[in-house]
Design a protein around this motif. Structure first.
Motif, short mmCIF file in Angstrom:
data_model
loop_
_atom_site.label_atom_id
_atom_site.label_comp_id
_atom_site.label_asym_id
_atom_site.label_seq_id
_atom_site.Cartn_x
_atom_site.Cartn_y
_atom_site.Cartn_z
N ARG A 74 41.51 44.81 38.71
CA ARG A 74 41.68 45.11 40.18
C ARG A 74 40.90 44.32 40.87
N ILE A 77 41.56 40.89 41.10
CA ILE A 77 42.84 40.58 42.11
C ILE A 77 42.39 40.55 43.43
N ASP A 81 42.10 37.60 46.16
CA ASP A 81 43.17 37.65 47.52
C ASP A 81 42.18 37.43 48.72
N ASN A 95 49.11 39.39 47.37
CA ASN A 95 48.81 40.86 47.50
C ASN A 95 50.16 41.66 47.95
N GLY A 98 52.80 40.81 45.37
CA GLY A 98 52.15 41.34 44.33
C GLY A 98 52.45 42.87 44.07
N CYS A 99 52.45 43.52 45.04
CA CYS A 99 52.75 45.01 45.15
C CYS A 99 54.26 45.24 44.90
N ASP A 102 54.09 44.62 40.89
CA ASP A 102 53.56 45.68 40.37
C ASP A 102 54.81 46.93 40.03
N TYR A 122 46.42 34.83 38.24
CA TYR A 122 46.47 35.92 39.18
C TYR A 122 47.58 37.08 38.97
N SER A 123 48.82 36.42 38.78
CA SER A 123 49.78 37.17 38.39
C SER A 123 49.75 37.91 36.84
N ARG A 126 47.65 40.73 36.91
CA ARG A 126 48.46 42.05 37.57
C ARG A 126 49.39 42.48 36.48
N SER A 129 47.48 44.07 33.20
CA SER A 129 46.83 45.44 33.64
C SER A 129 47.82 46.66 33.69
#
Length: 265
Positions: A74, A77, A81, A95, A98-99, A102, A122-123, A126, A129
């Protein structure tokens, strides 16, 4: 006196150009996706590459190494960002979207994941994780320079053991995935590579039997830059049930979104 006038003139012009570059133009293109891409991807990236003698992915990696905690996905990330929203834009999922990514990963809870287009990882970070320890995650990246940076970003996040990063064209690798990696089908596929390849690669995955009933495809940037043929296909085909998540182009206020499509047969 003439030299002093020239100095002040040059200083004033430089200040004006800096204000235009740093604030005026970025603000002006915030609401127009096409102009934002031209400004950030073509003009600014060329300027920064020339001035720094480095690449945008390398600068993203430097920001991660400087500001993120090793082994903390995190924080990686957050570092990316922050860099992309405050210093230099980059085409990560971002972001806001990205949410959404997620939430889809958490909902599907996939055991097998394919990502098309790694870029700087980056992705990938995400997604990885949020995966259970037993999950298999393959990410494909065509550009070897991007892949080299992504490997370091993924390792900095402490996720290198959860990700198989493969270099090469998606059209070359998709037919070989079953044999090479022992994966029968994918629970989740994240499409975030060349937009004109979304449809052809989706049809290729269908032909290769990599999709099962319930497999979820999640496609980024379906509005900007856009993937109209792909969107038309998954929305009109009886083989899919699709839902559009309205959002914004990463780090801007221009409309963009994600298309979630569930494979029905």
């Amino acid at each position: 006196m003439m030299w002093l006038t020239l100095f002040y003139s040059c200083t004033g012009v430089a200040a004006l150009l800096y204000i235009l570059y740093r604030w005026v133009i970025p603000t002006a293109v915030q609401h127009h996706g096409g102009l934002a891409l031209i400004w950030h991807v073509i003009i600014v990236e060329w300027i920064m590459d020339t001035l720094t003698q480095s690449t945008r992915p390398q600068r993203i990696l430097s920001a991660v190494q400087k500001n993120a905690t090793r082994g903390d996905p995190r924080s990686v990330i957050r570092a990316i960002d922050q860099f992309c929203s405050q210093k230099e834009w980059a085409m990560n999922v971002g972001n806001e979207k990205g949410c959404i990514l997620d939430s889809v990963v958490s909902e599907v809870n996939p055991a097998t994941v394919l990502e098309l287009g790694t870029y700087c990882g980056y992705s990938t970070v995400r997604i990885a994780s949020l995966l259970p320890p037993y999950a298999k995650f393959i990410t494909l990246e065509f550009n070897p320079d991007f892949a080299a940076v992504a490997r370091q970003v993924i390792a900095w996040a402490g996720l290198e053991d959860k990700v198989q990063l493969v270099e090469g064209a998606s059209s070359d690798w998709i037919p070989k995935i079953k044999e090479q990696f022992g994966i029968k089908t994918f629970d989740l596929v994240f499409l975030d590579h060349w937009k004109e390849h979304y449809l052809s690669d989706t049809k290729l995955m269908e032909e290769c039997g990599l999709l099962r009933k319930g497999s979820v495809l999640l496609a980024d940037n379906v509005i900007c830059p856009g993937a109209p043929d792909y969107v038309e296909y998954v929305r009109s085909s009886p083989r899919y049930k699709s839902h559009y998540f309205r959002s914004h182009l990463e780090y801007t206020k221009a409309e963009d979104g994600l298309e979630k499509s569930v494979f029905l047969e």
